[in-house]
Design an enzyme around this catalytic site. Structure first.
Site, PDB file in Angstrom:
ATOM      1  N   ASN A   1       0.808  -1.232   0.000  1.00 37.35           N
ATOM      2  CA  ASN A   1       0.000   0.000   0.000  1.00 37.35           C
ATOM      3  C   ASN A   1       0.834   1.272   0.000  1.00 37.35           C
ATOM      4  OD1 ASN A   1       0.706  -0.423   2.686  1.00 37.35           O
ATOM      5  ND2 ASN A   1      -1.169   0.471   3.477  1.00 37.35           N
TER       6      ASN A   1
ATOM      7  N   GLU B   1       4.361  -3.841  12.396  1.00 35.37           N
ATOM      8  CA  GLU B   1       3.410  -2.760  12.100  1.00 35.37           C
ATOM      9  C   GLU B   1       2.248  -3.416  11.376  1.00 35.37           C
ATOM     10  OE1 GLU B   1       3.596   0.262  13.100  1.00 35.37           O
ATOM     11  OE2 GLU B   1       5.683   0.433  13.706  1.00 35.37           O
TER      12      GLU B   1
ATOM     13  N   CYS C   1      -3.227   1.693   6.654  1.00 35.34           N
ATOM     14  CA  CYS C   1      -3.485   1.145   7.992  1.00 35.34           C
ATOM     15  C   CYS C   1      -4.026   2.230   8.903  1.00 35.34           C
ATOM     16  CB  CYS C   1      -2.195   0.560   8.554  1.00 35.34           C
ATOM     17  SG  CYS C   1      -0.860   1.757   8.504  1.00 35.34           S
TER      18      CYS C   1
ATOM     19  N   GLU D   1       8.172   2.922  14.571  1.00 37.59           N
ATOM     20  CA  GLU D   1       9.015   3.342  13.441  1.00 37.59           C
ATOM     21  C   GLU D   1       8.975   4.862  13.359  1.00 37.59           C
ATOM     22  OE1 GLU D   1       7.478   0.937  10.095  1.00 37.59           O
ATOM     23  OE2 GLU D   1       9.313  -0.218  10.335  1.00 37.59           O
TER      24      GLU D   1
HETATM   25  P1  NAD Z   1       0.173  -8.902   3.851  1.00 34.28           P
HETATM   26  O1  NAD Z   1       0.296  -9.226   5.299  1.00 34.28           O
HETATM   27  O2  NAD Z   1      -0.627  -9.770   2.998  1.00 34.28           O
HETATM   28  O3  NAD Z   1       1.629  -8.839   3.194  1.00 34.28           O
HETATM   29  C1  NAD Z   1       2.649  -8.049   3.723  1.00 34.28           C
HETATM   30  C2  NAD Z   1       3.987  -8.604   3.277  1.00 34.28           C
HETATM   31  O4  NAD Z   1       4.160  -9.914   3.818  1.00 34.28           O
HETATM   32  C3  NAD Z   1       4.126  -8.758   1.769  1.00 34.28           C
HETATM   33  O5  NAD Z   1       5.471  -8.512   1.418  1.00 34.28           O
HETATM   34  C4  NAD Z   1       3.785 -10.214   1.555  1.00 34.28           C
HETATM   35  O6  NAD Z   1       4.346 -10.739   0.364  1.00 34.28           O
HETATM   36  C5  NAD Z   1       4.416 -10.842   2.768  1.00 34.28           C
HETATM   37  N1  NAD Z   1       3.846 -12.118   3.171  1.00 34.28           N
HETATM   38  C6  NAD Z   1       2.573 -12.571   2.991  1.00 34.28           C
HETATM   39  N2  NAD Z   1       2.444 -13.792   3.534  1.00 34.28           N
HETATM   40  C7  NAD Z   1       3.647 -14.120   4.077  1.00 34.28           C
HETATM   41  C8  NAD Z   1       4.150 -15.244   4.786  1.00 34.28           C
HETATM   42  N3  NAD Z   1       3.383 -16.304   5.065  1.00 34.28           N
HETATM   43  N4  NAD Z   1       5.435 -15.233   5.185  1.00 34.28           N
HETATM   44  C9  NAD Z   1       6.215 -14.172   4.935  1.00 34.28           C
HETATM   45  N5  NAD Z   1       5.814 -13.074   4.264  1.00 34.28           N
HETATM   46  C10 NAD Z   1       4.535 -13.040   3.846  1.00 34.28           C
HETATM   47  O7  NAD Z   1      -0.323  -7.378   3.816  1.00 34.28           O
HETATM   48  P2  NAD Z   1      -0.642  -6.497   2.530  1.00 34.28           P
HETATM   49  O8  NAD Z   1      -1.936  -6.964   1.974  1.00 34.28           O
HETATM   50  O9  NAD Z   1       0.542  -6.412   1.636  1.00 34.28           O
HETATM   51  O10 NAD Z   1      -0.808  -5.058   3.206  1.00 34.28           O
HETATM   52  C11 NAD Z   1      -1.968  -4.638   3.807  1.00 34.28           C
HETATM   53  C12 NAD Z   1      -1.874  -4.779   5.321  1.00 34.28           C
HETATM   54  O11 NAD Z   1      -0.733  -4.076   5.809  1.00 34.28           O
HETATM   55  C13 NAD Z   1      -3.049  -4.156   6.021  1.00 34.28           C
HETATM   56  O12 NAD Z   1      -3.516  -4.996   7.042  1.00 34.28           O
HETATM   57  C14 NAD Z   1      -2.474  -2.868   6.614  1.00 34.28           C
HETATM   58  O13 NAD Z   1      -3.149  -2.384   7.739  1.00 34.28           O
HETATM   59  C15 NAD Z   1      -1.093  -3.287   6.932  1.00 34.28           C
HETATM   60  N6  NAD Z   1      -0.243  -2.106   7.053  1.00 34.28           N
HETATM   61  C16 NAD Z   1       0.167  -1.720   8.297  1.00 34.28           C
HETATM   62  C17 NAD Z   1       0.940  -0.579   8.444  1.00 34.28           C
HETATM   63  C18 NAD Z   1       1.387  -0.142   9.797  1.00 34.28           C
HETATM   64  O14 NAD Z   1       2.305   0.655   9.862  1.00 34.28           O
HETATM   65  N7  NAD Z   1       0.794  -0.602  10.880  1.00 34.28           N
HETATM   66  C19 NAD Z   1       1.315   0.156   7.320  1.00 34.28           C
HETATM   67  C20 NAD Z   1       0.886  -0.270   6.072  1.00 34.28           C
HETATM   68  C21 NAD Z   1       0.115  -1.420   5.949  1.00 34.28           C
END
Ligand code: NAD
Length: 497
Positions: free
Chosen positions: A171, A270, A304, A478
């Site tokens: 995102n 995060e 997020c 962060e």
């Molecule tokens: P996601 O958890 O699906 O993926 C995040 C990352 O993890 C990607 O690089 C993905 O390829 C990797 N990943 C997925 N499954 C994995 C596994 N089993 N093992 C290791 N790596 C794996 O999240 P997304 O759909 O890319 O992003 C959206 C989410 O991120 C939302 O829930 C959002 O709230 C969160 N987010 C949080 C923050 C924060 O600072 N708190 C900031 C931005 C996004």
């Protein structure tokens, strides 16, 4: 290697082709651009059309291990580099990123879909982490104290934690990477970044910029991979890896915490949010509506920090709902590269499908759609700005992260009721409060179980501030000075002299 174009309509091809011509598409390991060890690739899709616009190397387990080798080999040299020199390199990265800002913004639009305006602000925000942490690199300080017994001294050194694995979401493909790389490099650590498979091009372009700015080979390695689970697990089980910094969903974060436990790897998380946006009767409604637009629509709601639940006190509920809906109706929606568009497509069909389901569930439980609520026909993963009122407390949309341009509004009567409702979620990233009463603002802020609170302000993200959540929204911070501490280990020396 350079990005290779696949099928797309001719107009967009002519627009996108030149933008991708010089973008690297290999794995970046030890300062070199490589294909995946088994030759596999990831298709990168333009969410505005659904067409594949590039292919990028798809890192294997062996590639992940090679990246850890490179980071481990570079660690001694980088951690011994003078802090001032590390600072200068980070500062040069900030400058270089700004020089290439427009090109990076367009790259983000192409693979993420967001509007050009959102992408430009992301690049500015992302670059700022390099400037902030260039300033922090020279502020790694320890402590000396006399032991309470008076017999000896206690000295605490802060040393780089070691090789770090960084995993980022789609995102904010630039900012989520720089928010980790900046402090890690400032602290003297080396890193392997695994960006989201939807948006690998931005991460690779940032790696190129870091190299151009003088980051030595092996200090930053980037391994896009569709095989995230296996590749990240293999890296976390390498004893040289001492830190995992993850941004993404709570579900994946929980899995990775379990994985990190095996090697007792320090983990910063995060994760997801479910932000309440609370408007009291005494709030400045102009400010509240402007804030609501920003908190909901920044990044098309795919943030997020996005306002997920609007709680509006009964006395201003109808007026707020009317004015907010009017503002939502004025938003222009279309391909992000068109600068007149304020809302681009969602990242993929699954994201859009989830939003549509949440809206359908809310309506089935009695909610009214004031505006939006229907995906347009035609190409791309578009979903319109949507406002729902009369949303029942049992609607799933209030319990789950929407991650799209939909605003459910709920009315409330008193302060204790709204605080209880706001806290009734396992998430705890950010909350927003609009009121003209300072005592109430502070009282409510203290009572909210969230890592961050925006008081009469809808933009909380700031590289100079500690960003992060409580409960299921994460561990660690962060940005700010706290962001640097995540990459440092305290070493205590017991001294007699
Ligand atoms: P996601 O958890 O699906 O993926 C995040 C990352 O993890 C990607 O690089 C993905 O390829 C990797 N990943 C997925 N499954 C994995 C596994 N089993 N093992 C290791 N790596 C794996 O999240 P997304 O759909 O890319 O992003 C959206 C989410 O991120 C939302 O829930 C959002 O709230 C969160 N987010 C949080 C923050 C924060 O600072 N708190 C900031 C931005 C996004």
């Amino acid at each position: 290697m350079s990005a290779r174009l696949a099928s797309a309509d001719l107009h967009r091809l002519s627009e996108i082709g030149p933008l991708l011509a010089d973008v690297p598409t290999g794995l970046f390991i030890g300062g070199k651009w490589n294909s995946a060890s088994d030759g596999r690739t990831i298709d990168v899709v333009d969410p505005a059309t659904g067409h594949v616009v590039a292919t990028v190397a798809d890192g294997s387990i062996d590639d992940g291990r090679a990246a850890v080798d490179a980071a481990a080999d570079a660690l001694a040299g980088w951690s011994a580099t003078a802090p001032r020199q590390r600072a200068e390199i980070l500062r040069a990265t900030f400058a270089r990123m700004n020089e290439r800002a427009e090109e990076l913004a367009k790259l983000i639009v192409i693979e993420n879909g967001k509007s050009l305006a959102d992408a430009r602000s992301e690049v500015a925000y992302a670059a700022e982490f390099f400037r902030w942490f260039s300033e922090e690199a020279v502020r790694v300080v320890g402590d000396v104290q006399t032991a309470p017994s008076g017999t000896n001294r206690i000295m605490v050194l802060r040393q780089p934690i070691g090789v770090c694995v960084l995993v980022t979401p789609w995102n904010f493909p630039a900012a989520m990477a720089t928010r980790k790389i900046g402090p890690a490099l400032a602290a003297g650590c080396t890193v392997v970044l695994k960006p989201a498979s939807e948006t690998p091009l931005t991460a690779l372009a940032i790696a190129q910029i870091l190299a151009e700015a003088g980051v030595p080979d092996g200090v930053v390695n980037v391994v896009p991979s569709r095989r995230s689970s296996a590749v990240v697990a293999a890296m976390l089980h390498d004893p040289r890896v001492r830190k995992l910094s993850f941004t993404g969903s709570t579900e994946v974060g929980q899995r990775l915490l379990r994985e990190a436990a095996d090697g007792v790897v320090s983990a910063a998380m995060e994760l997801g949010g479910n932000a309440p946006f609370i408007v009291f009767d005494d709030a400045d409604l102009d400010a509240a509506v402007t804030g609501a637009m920003l908190a909901k629509m920044r990044n098309g709601g795919e943030a997020c920090t996005a306002a997920n639940r609007f709680y509006v006190q009964r006395g201003v509920h109808d007026e707020f709902a009317t004015r907010f809906s009017q503002a939502m109706r004025t938003i222009t929606m279309g391909p992000g590269l068109d600068p007149s568009m304020q809302l681009g497509p969602m990242v993929n069909a699954a994201g859009r499908g989830k939003v549509a389901e949440l809206v359908a569930d809310a309506v089935a439980r009695g909610a009214t759609i004031v505006t939006g609520g229907e995906s347009p026909s035609g190409p791309g993963f578009f979903y319109p700005p949507t406002v729902l009122t009369q949303v029942g407390h049992d609607a799933t949309i209030l319990a789950e992260e929407i991650f799209g341009p939909v605003a459910p509004i709920v009315s409330f009567d008193d302060e204790s009721e709204v605080v209880a409702a706001a806290n009734s979620t396992p998430y705890g990233l950010v909350a927003y409060v609009y009121t003209a009463d300072l005592s109430r603002a502070l009282r409510v802020s203290e009572a909210l179980e969230f890592g961050m609170v925006g008081v009469n302000r809808a933009l909380v993200s700031d590289p100079a501030a500690p960003f992060g959540g409580v409960k299921h929204s994460g561990l660690g911070r962060e940005g700010g000075h706290d962001g640097l501490l995540e990459y440092l280990e305290s070493k205590y020396l017991a001294l007699e002299w």
